[in-house]
Design a protein around this motif. Structure first.
Motif, PDB file in Angstrom:
ATOM      1  N   MET A  48       0.839  -1.186   0.000  1.00  0.00           N
ATOM      2  CA  MET A  48       0.000   0.000   0.000  1.00  0.00           C
ATOM      3  C   MET A  48       0.878   1.240   0.000  1.00  0.00           C
ATOM      4  O   MET A  48       1.932   1.267   0.632  1.00  0.00           O
ATOM      5  N   HIS A  49       0.423   2.252  -0.689  1.00  0.00           N
ATOM      6  CA  HIS A  49       1.186   3.485  -0.810  1.00  0.00           C
ATOM      7  C   HIS A  49       0.712   4.528   0.190  1.00  0.00           C
ATOM      8  O   HIS A  49      -0.461   4.554   0.582  1.00  0.00           O
ATOM      9  N   ASP A  50       1.621   5.404   0.578  1.00  0.00           N
ATOM     10  CA  ASP A  50       1.320   6.522   1.462  1.00  0.00           C
ATOM     11  C   ASP A  50       0.767   7.661   0.625  1.00  0.00           C
ATOM     12  O   ASP A  50       1.464   8.206  -0.242  1.00  0.00           O
ATOM     13  N   ILE A  51      -0.489   8.030   0.852  1.00  0.00           N
ATOM     14  CA  ILE A  51      -1.116   9.082   0.054  1.00  0.00           C
ATOM     15  C   ILE A  51      -0.388  10.406   0.228  1.00  0.00           C
ATOM     16  O   ILE A  51      -0.354  11.244  -0.681  1.00  0.00           O
ATOM     17  N   ARG A  52       0.268  10.600   1.381  1.00  0.00           N
ATOM     18  CA  ARG A  52       1.006  11.843   1.594  1.00  0.00           C
ATOM     19  C   ARG A  52       2.207  11.936   0.658  1.00  0.00           C
ATOM     20  O   ARG A  52       2.564  13.025   0.191  1.00  0.00           O
ATOM     21  N   ALA A  53       2.851  10.806   0.384  1.00  0.00           N
ATOM     22  CA  ALA A  53       3.972  10.802  -0.555  1.00  0.00           C
ATOM     23  C   ALA A  53       3.489  11.163  -1.958  1.00  0.00           C
ATOM     24  O   ALA A  53       4.199  11.844  -2.710  1.00  0.00           O
ATOM     25  N   LEU A  54       2.298  10.730  -2.306  1.00  0.00           N
ATOM     26  CA  LEU A  54       1.716  11.077  -3.603  1.00  0.00           C
ATOM     27  C   LEU A  54       1.454  12.579  -3.681  1.00  0.00           C
ATOM     28  O   LEU A  54       1.768  13.220  -4.686  1.00  0.00           O
ATOM     29  N   ARG A  55       0.894  13.156  -2.608  1.00  0.00           N
ATOM     30  CA  ARG A  55       0.629  14.603  -2.605  1.00  0.00           C
ATOM     31  C   ARG A  55       1.924  15.398  -2.709  1.00  0.00           C
ATOM     32  O   ARG A  55       1.987  16.420  -3.398  1.00  0.00           O
ATOM     33  N   ASP A  56       2.966  14.928  -2.026  1.00  0.00           N
ATOM     34  CA  ASP A  56       4.223  15.676  -2.000  1.00  0.00           C
ATOM     35  C   ASP A  56       4.948  15.649  -3.334  1.00  0.00           C
ATOM     36  O   ASP A  56       5.634  16.619  -3.692  1.00  0.00           O
ATOM     37  N   ASP A  57       4.821  14.542  -4.071  1.00  0.00           N
ATOM     38  CA  ASP A  57       5.575  14.409  -5.324  1.00  0.00           C
ATOM     39  C   ASP A  57       4.801  13.562  -6.326  1.00  0.00           C
ATOM     40  O   ASP A  57       5.161  12.412  -6.611  1.00  0.00           O
ATOM     41  N   PRO A  58       3.729  14.119  -6.895  1.00  0.00           N
ATOM     42  CA  PRO A  58       2.934  13.329  -7.857  1.00  0.00           C
ATOM     43  C   PRO A  58       3.724  12.920  -9.089  1.00  0.00           C
ATOM     44  O   PRO A  58       3.547  11.815  -9.600  1.00  0.00           O
ATOM     45  N   ALA A  59       4.612  13.782  -9.557  1.00  0.00           N
ATOM     46  CA  ALA A  59       5.406  13.439 -10.746  1.00  0.00           C
ATOM     47  C   ALA A  59       6.346  12.275 -10.431  1.00  0.00           C
ATOM     48  O   ALA A  59       6.528  11.360 -11.247  1.00  0.00           O
ATOM     49  N   GLY A  60       6.941  12.302  -9.233  1.00  0.00           N
ATOM     50  CA  GLY A  60       7.817  11.202  -8.834  1.00  0.00           C
ATOM     51  C   GLY A  60       7.053   9.898  -8.676  1.00  0.00           C
ATOM     52  O   GLY A  60       7.578   8.820  -8.987  1.00  0.00           O
ATOM     53  N   PHE A  61       5.812   9.988  -8.194  1.00  0.00           N
ATOM     54  CA  PHE A  61       4.978   8.804  -8.042  1.00  0.00           C
ATOM     55  C   PHE A  61       4.718   8.169  -9.406  1.00  0.00           C
ATOM     56  O   PHE A  61       4.876   6.954  -9.582  1.00  0.00           O
ATOM     57  N   ASP A  62       4.342   8.992 -10.386  1.00  0.00           N
ATOM     58  CA  ASP A  62       4.088   8.476 -11.733  1.00  0.00           C
ATOM     59  C   ASP A  62       5.363   7.921 -12.357  1.00  0.00           C
ATOM     60  O   ASP A  62       5.334   6.895 -13.050  1.00  0.00           O
ATOM     61  N   ALA A  63       6.484   8.597 -12.121  1.00  0.00           N
ATOM     62  CA  ALA A  63       7.747   8.126 -12.690  1.00  0.00           C
ATOM     63  C   ALA A  63       8.124   6.757 -12.128  1.00  0.00           C
ATOM     64  O   ALA A  63       8.641   5.895 -12.848  1.00  0.00           O
ATOM     65  N   ALA A  64       7.853   6.560 -10.831  1.00  0.00           N
ATOM     66  CA  ALA A  64       8.162   5.266 -10.208  1.00  0.00           C
ATOM     67  C   ALA A  64       7.325   4.157 -10.817  1.00  0.00           C
ATOM     68  O   ALA A  64       7.824   3.056 -11.094  1.00  0.00           O
ATOM     69  N   LEU A  65       6.046   4.410 -11.044  1.00  0.00           N
ATOM     70  CA  LEU A  65       5.176   3.392 -11.637  1.00  0.00           C
ATOM     71  C   LEU A  65       5.481   3.180 -13.113  1.00  0.00           C
ATOM     72  O   LEU A  65       5.290   2.082 -13.642  1.00  0.00           O
ATOM     73  N   ALA A  66       5.964   4.241 -13.780  1.00  0.00           N
ATOM     74  CA  ALA A  66       6.308   4.114 -15.198  1.00  0.00           C
ATOM     75  C   ALA A  66       7.429   3.097 -15.394  1.00  0.00           C
ATOM     76  O   ALA A  66       7.511   2.449 -16.443  1.00  0.00           O
TER      77      ALA A  66
END
Length: 422
Positions: free
Chosen positions: A1-19
């Motif tokens: 499960m992911h931390d929603i706060r990490a997504l808010r802090d860096d949405p571009a980094g979140f997408d890059a990680a999943l990419a």
């Protein structure tokens, strides 16, 4: 499960990680739902404060003998709006939870890029491949010729992808399991457990097997699941717990039957024991403080390698690439044994660091001795190793030209001194 706060802090980094895993961008969609939920909760707090104030005004009006009908009507209207906002917040929260549960773990930075197993990296290779003065046979050819491996009988009982072992091979399989348990308990500090083979949905969800892999597991009619690996019950022992820092690391192991539907495996490894619906495996699980998980991953993998060292089986350690790393893992090593009959390397163990991915799903935390709020533990799991697959490796590696199989020296005490199967 992911931390929603990490997504808010860096949405571009979140997408890059999943990419890196070949997934499309999802951060914007997730954040839109998160914003709706947060607005609803903020408005709910405002209305609750207003309703509390109204309650005081209504009470004061009644004490003064004044009419309070208008105030009461306002309170009822606020309650109706609050109920709608509460429902909206819960709906959005459930949607977010479901969406996040379908997303794989973020990979460690040093995991190599790549789409499939062809991009995996060889870390090291150990052992010497044997030379044979004859053409080595595959394990099922050896087992069937000895009359000790019977796929037809298993098919009569259960269908395809099952096997019946008899006599010496049944004893050899049992010896392998006992040897590995003894090694991990006595030399590597794991605590042996006997665990249920049936678990509830929460245990499967917490160890990231649901909802993603529902089609690869077997469910009972009363809502329980046959374990795909002892990782599920062993890791779930800490679900919902706040562990004292001094109790870590926790290292546990179990020898258990495992059950997998092998969905999507049609046409793959249809001969022999490599891909079965039911198999035995020694599982290793560690629960550690976050700063210890990288070192624990190396330690666990080395423990699994020691099994192959003692059995004198050639093997190599692979660092899996992004496209081949499992759903819940941040980083995975596979151990592959050389199978002379196949003339190929085949996976015999997989050791993964899931970091806090599983801990968030099962709410497993630690409390530091120095105080402070609880924080999520890190969990690791690995095969220490798969009994059926190491049986295959032993059979093919130790085969004789007459079809009999030498027993590795380290296993002979478990077989009352038996030196040859056949």
């Amino acid at each position: 499960m992911h931390d929603i706060r990490a997504l808010r802090d860096d949405p571009a980094g979140f997408d890059a990680a999943l990419a890196r895993r070949g997934l499309p961008p999802v951060a914007d969609m997730l954040m839109r739902h998160d914003e709706v939920r947060r607005r609803a909760l903020t408005r709910l707090q405002e209305l609750q404060a207003r309703r509390n104030a109204l309650s005081k005004e209504i009470g004061q009006a009644r004490r003064n003998g004044e009419g309070s009908a208008e105030l009461e009507a306002g309170s009822v209207a606020l309650k109706t709006e609050m109920e709608a906002l509460q429902q909206q917040a819960e709906t959005e929260d459930a949607w977010l939870l479901s969406a996040l549960a379908e997303l794989p773990n973020r990979l460690d930075p040093d995991v190599p890029d790549g789409r499939d197993e062809t991009a995996n990296l060889v870390v090291h290779e150990r052992g010497v491949r044997r030379e044979y003065g004859f053409e080595p046979k595959q394990h099922y050819e050896l087992g069937e010729a000895l009359g000790l491996m019977d796929f037809a009988a298993a098919s009569k009982l259960s269908g395809s992808r099952f096997v019946v072992l008899r006599g010496g091979l049944a004893r050899l399989e049992r010896a392998l399991g006992q040897f590995m348990l003894d090694l991990h308990v006595e030399e590597h500090g794991y605590v042996e457990h006997a665990v249920p083979l049936l678990v509830n949905e929460a245990a499967m969800y917490g160890t990231d097997k649901l909802p993603k892999f529902a089609d690869q597991s077997f469910a009972t009619t009363d809502g329980r699941w046959l374990i795909p690996t002892a990782e599920v019950p062993l890791t779930s022992l800490v679900a919902g717990e706040i562990l004292p820092e001094k109790s870590l690391p926790r290292r546990v192991t179990a020898l258990s039957a495992c059950f997998r539907s092998e969905a999507g495996a049609a046409g793959r490894d249809t001969r022999g024991m490599l891909r079965q619906h039911q198999f035995m495996k020694v599982e290793l699980v560690s629960v550690v403080a976050p700063e210890e998980s990288a070192a624990e991953h190396e330690r666990m993998t080395r423990a699994a390698e020691t099994v192959l060292d003692r059995l004198e089986l050639p093997y190599r350690r692979m660092l899996l690439c992004a496209g081949d790393t499992g759903f819940g893992a941040a980083r995975t090593y596979d151990l592959e044994a050389w199978l002379p009959g196949q003339q190929a390397w085949r996976e015999i163990s997989s050791c993964s660091n899931t970091r806090d991915f599983q801990a968030r799903r099962m709410n497993a935390r630690l409390r530091r001795d120095a105080g402070g709020p609880p924080e999520f533990v890190h969990t690791l799991n690995g095969s220490g190793v798969a009994v059926g697959r190491v049986l295959i490796a032993v059979m093919e590696t130790y085969q004789r030209d007459d079809g009999r199989i030498d027993v590795p020296e380290v296993l002979r005490p478990y077989l009352r001194g038996c030196e040859v199967i056949g």
